[in-house]
Design a protein around this motif. Structure first.
Motif, PDB file in Angstrom:
ATOM      1  N   LEU A  61      -1.800  -5.150   8.508  1.00 14.16           N
ATOM      2  CA  LEU A  61      -3.080  -4.731   7.949  1.00 14.16           C
ATOM      3  C   LEU A  61      -4.090  -4.438   9.059  1.00 14.16           C
ATOM      4  O   LEU A  61      -3.984  -4.997  10.172  1.00 14.16           O
ATOM      5  CB  LEU A  61      -3.605  -5.834   7.016  1.00 14.16           C
ATOM      6  N   VAL A  63      -6.900  -5.444   9.723  1.00 10.72           N
ATOM      7  CA  VAL A  63      -7.689  -6.572  10.229  1.00 10.72           C
ATOM      8  C   VAL A  63      -6.858  -7.461  11.158  1.00 10.72           C
ATOM      9  O   VAL A  63      -7.268  -8.576  11.485  1.00 10.72           O
ATOM     10  CB  VAL A  63      -8.249  -7.406   9.062  1.00 10.72           C
ATOM     11  N   GLN A  87      -2.359 -12.325  -5.312  1.00 11.63           N
ATOM     12  CA  GLN A  87      -3.582 -12.810  -4.655  1.00 11.63           C
ATOM     13  C   GLN A  87      -3.543 -14.331  -4.650  1.00 11.63           C
ATOM     14  O   GLN A  87      -3.648 -14.972  -5.693  1.00 11.63           O
ATOM     15  CB  GLN A  87      -4.835 -12.317  -5.377  1.00 11.63           C
ATOM     16  N   GLY A  93      -6.158 -14.469   4.160  1.00 14.36           N
ATOM     17  CA  GLY A  93      -6.689 -13.149   4.471  1.00 14.36           C
ATOM     18  C   GLY A  93      -5.796 -12.002   4.060  1.00 14.36           C
ATOM     19  O   GLY A  93      -6.285 -10.925   3.752  1.00 14.36           O
ATOM     20  N   GLU A  96      -5.747 -11.346   0.091  1.00  7.47           N
ATOM     21  CA  GLU A  96      -7.123 -11.022  -0.294  1.00  7.47           C
ATOM     22  C   GLU A  96      -7.476  -9.615   0.187  1.00  7.47           C
ATOM     23  O   GLU A  96      -8.100  -8.839  -0.540  1.00  7.47           O
ATOM     24  CB  GLU A  96      -8.086 -12.043   0.297  1.00  7.47           C
ATOM     25  N   TYR A  97      -7.045  -9.282   1.392  1.00  8.33           N
ATOM     26  CA  TYR A  97      -7.341  -7.940   1.901  1.00  8.33           C
ATOM     27  C   TYR A  97      -6.707  -6.891   0.996  1.00  8.33           C
ATOM     28  O   TYR A  97      -7.332  -5.897   0.623  1.00  8.33           O
ATOM     29  CB  TYR A  97      -6.827  -7.781   3.338  1.00  8.33           C
ATOM     30  N   PHE A 101      -9.649  -4.907  -0.613  1.00  7.53           N
ATOM     31  CA  PHE A 101     -10.033  -3.771   0.235  1.00  7.53           C
ATOM     32  C   PHE A 101      -9.048  -2.605   0.215  1.00  7.53           C
ATOM     33  O   PHE A 101      -9.441  -1.468   0.452  1.00  7.53           O
ATOM     34  CB  PHE A 101     -10.218  -4.238   1.691  1.00  7.53           C
TER      35      PHE A 101
END
Ligand code: FES
Length: 332
Positions: A61, A63, A87, A93, A96-97, A101
């Motif tokens: 990802l 991030v 989820q 992270g 959730e990402y 997002f």
């Protein structure tokens, strides 16, 4: 690996052995409470690598988080992959990402498929899935049906609303699929399901750790041979192993020898000495770091290798496993 392990970790830089593919998100579909499926394609439409049932990929990802997800579907030309992501309430992270997002049109990176949960040939299969652990079993039951094997799938979850792909499975395979929503029918009746085993039956199970522990216990009690039982784990288990002692690791192909301290993994010790290896979970559950053992005896602590592979000692996972003895030689 199903849904996702939230095992922290990232692929090491300069990974020499595994291709990374840029892919674009082409579809997001809500499959059940807190479960979204994600379709991924190459921006130029080129095919992605072929994969076999049970395979998973690393999703890298933007991030800086890497997570492993089971591949659940591809068209025959492998022009896309589909994964499903739960989820996690305690997400570190990754999930959730994806849920918050990730959107169609966004580009992410993927590692090449790996498979440490392969569907061995057999005339009869028993599949047990819990929650998001259904994901690797989806491609397995399709393959079993195509092979005209006899099989049954028992799928447990909190409630029907939380059980992704449940209705599709029943619609496609009828009575071969049994749903066990805990709020209506209680937990999977493992004692009953595992009590009797035909000699030709292989068991494939994926789900949360308590389910896998219960299956293992019941299967052992019922006399299932170890080689007939296949687990895919989300998270590492605790293994009995020898003491953590310093070990000399020889990277034969790289021409490097390094003393790895007792509080350092073999993978980190090799990296410190300049030997870059593939890695992902760094917790012994994904198989990315698998190394061939040329000399010495591994002290296995992973959740990837089968009992037969552990006994053979030809390969090991140096992110968690060590050596029985002062020296081990790896083909890296
Ligand atoms: S990095 Fe996943 S098993 Fe070693």
């Amino acid at each position: 690996m199903s849904g996702a392990s939230d095992v922290p970790g990232a692929r090491g830089p300069g990974d020499p052995r595994e291709a990374i593919f840029e892919v674009v998100v082409t579809q997001l579909t809500y499959e059940a409470d807190a479960v979204v499926s994600v379709r991924l394609e190459r921006p130029d439409g080129a095919p992605l690598p072929a994969w076999e049932p049970g395979a998973h990929v690393d999703l890298l990802l933007p991030v800086g988080i890497t997570r492993q997800y089971s591949l659940i579907e591809s068209p025959p030309d492998f022009s896309s992959y589909t994964i499903a992501v739960l989820q996690q309430p305690n997400s570190r992270g990754g999930s959730e990402y994806v849920h918050v997002f990730l959107r169609p049109g966004q580009r992410v990176a993927l590692g090449a498929p790996r498979n440490h949960f392969a569907l061995d040939p057999a005339p009869h299969y028993l599949f047990l899935g819990g929650g998001i652990g259904i994901t690797p079993l989806l491609s397995m039951v399709r393959a079993a049906a195509l092979r005209r094997a006899r099989w049954s799938l028992h799928y447990g979850g909190r409630s029907v609303r939380s059980m992704a792909f449940a209705q599709e499975l029943v619609a496609a395979h009828g009575d071969a699929v049994r749903l066990w929503p805990a709020d209506e029918r209680g937990p999977l009746p493992l004692g009953e399901l595992l009590r009797e085993r035909a000699d030709d039956t292989l068991l494939y199970c994926c789900g949360p750790a308590p389910l896998l522990s219960a299956v293992q216990e019941q299967a052992e009690r019922a006399g299932w041979p170890r080689e007939a039982i296949h687990f895919e784990r989300f998270a590492p288990t605790v293994h009995a192993h020898g003491p953590d002692l310093p070990v000399t690791v020889v990277a034969r192909r790289s021409g490097v020898e390094v003393l790895v301290e007792e509080d350092e993994s073999l993978l980190d010790g090799l990296a410190r000495a300049g030997v870059s290896m593939a890695s992902s979970c760094r917790a012994g559950v994904c198989g990315a770091c698998q190394a061939t053992v040329l000399d010495g005896v591994p002290d296995h602590r992973d959740d990837v290798l089968t009992p037969a592979q552990r006994e053979a000692g030809d390969v090991m996972m140096p992110c968690v496993s060590r050596a029985r003895g002062e020296r081990i030689v790896l083909d890296v």
